[in-house]
Write a protein that holds these residues in place. Sequence first.
Motif, PDB file in Angstrom:
ATOM      1  N   ARG A 151       0.328  35.401  -7.979  1.00 35.34           N
ATOM      2  CA  ARG A 151       0.116  34.139  -8.699  1.00 35.34           C
ATOM      3  C   ARG A 151       0.032  32.944  -7.756  1.00 35.34           C
ATOM      4  N   ILE A 200      -0.050  27.737 -12.337  1.00 38.76           N
ATOM      5  CA  ILE A 200       1.037  28.713 -12.244  1.00 38.76           C
ATOM      6  C   ILE A 200       2.178  28.236 -13.123  1.00 38.76           C
ATOM      7  N   GLU A 209       5.395  36.105 -18.451  1.00 41.82           N
ATOM      8  CA  GLU A 209       4.612  36.301 -17.237  1.00 41.82           C
ATOM      9  C   GLU A 209       5.429  36.876 -16.085  1.00 41.82           C
TER      10      GLU A 209
END
Length: 270
Positions: free
Chosen positions: A227, A237, A244
């Motif tokens: 990420r 992000i 996530e």
Amino acid sequence: MAVELKNHTPSLYLFGDSFSVPSTAVAGSDSWVDWQWSVQLSDLMGLELKALAEFGVSNEWIISRFNFFLDQYKSGDHIIIQTTESSRYWYFQDKPWVSNPFGLVDDLVGEKILTPKENDAMRAYINYIHTDEKDWQRQQMMYAYLNTMRWALGNHGIQIHILPGFDQPQQFPIAVNGGEIQGCLQHVSKNEFISHEHGEAWYAQPNTPDQRLNHMSRDNHDRLAKRLYDHFNGESINFINEREWLSGYLSIETQRADQLCPSTIKHNMK
């Protein structure tokens, strides 16, 4: 400032605290943990990793290390500056890891980390000089400085990436390549626990520092590296969204060896 050298191998410089400290320092080994987020990220970016983080340090020390290498950065280099808690302070020049005395359980004098006079001086600062407002002002100025240096070095082909460890500035955003940053690394670390109480019990274990490398489980090292790579290329992000990240699984009873540092972490305070 920056010069472009023939045959120069671009580097990924990493400054910060225990969220970023290299696995060689954590485990006391000469070999890197290959799944550590910084190692994976440097591989994804094709850069030579120079991890220069340290346990328990303040933002003042982190910036001083960044400035120490200022003449060494070259065009093509990337620099990650991972910020830390605003309440930390660089009390003693040669002991930067003694920066976070609030709620401290270590006997710094008994363990010969501080002299009695040094301990008295630090306690006097906390009791008579420190205020939350001063911490807040220092934090805003620190982020403003980093945003400015990001612009200045960017003019010379050197990319700075600001990675928030515990908070973000409140008066302006962190300068980014495109996509925004939501939250900070502390959200990922804390959200791994089943509950706040399970997290408190984890850190309260006697003589047992957090056995997660950089305070994150292995799966989150994988996700963080990917990420951050995408973020450096313009994507947002989100450190807050638990869906996530590996979240809500960790406690003393439910810990999994495959998610912890492969070597026992012994460093708590030098």
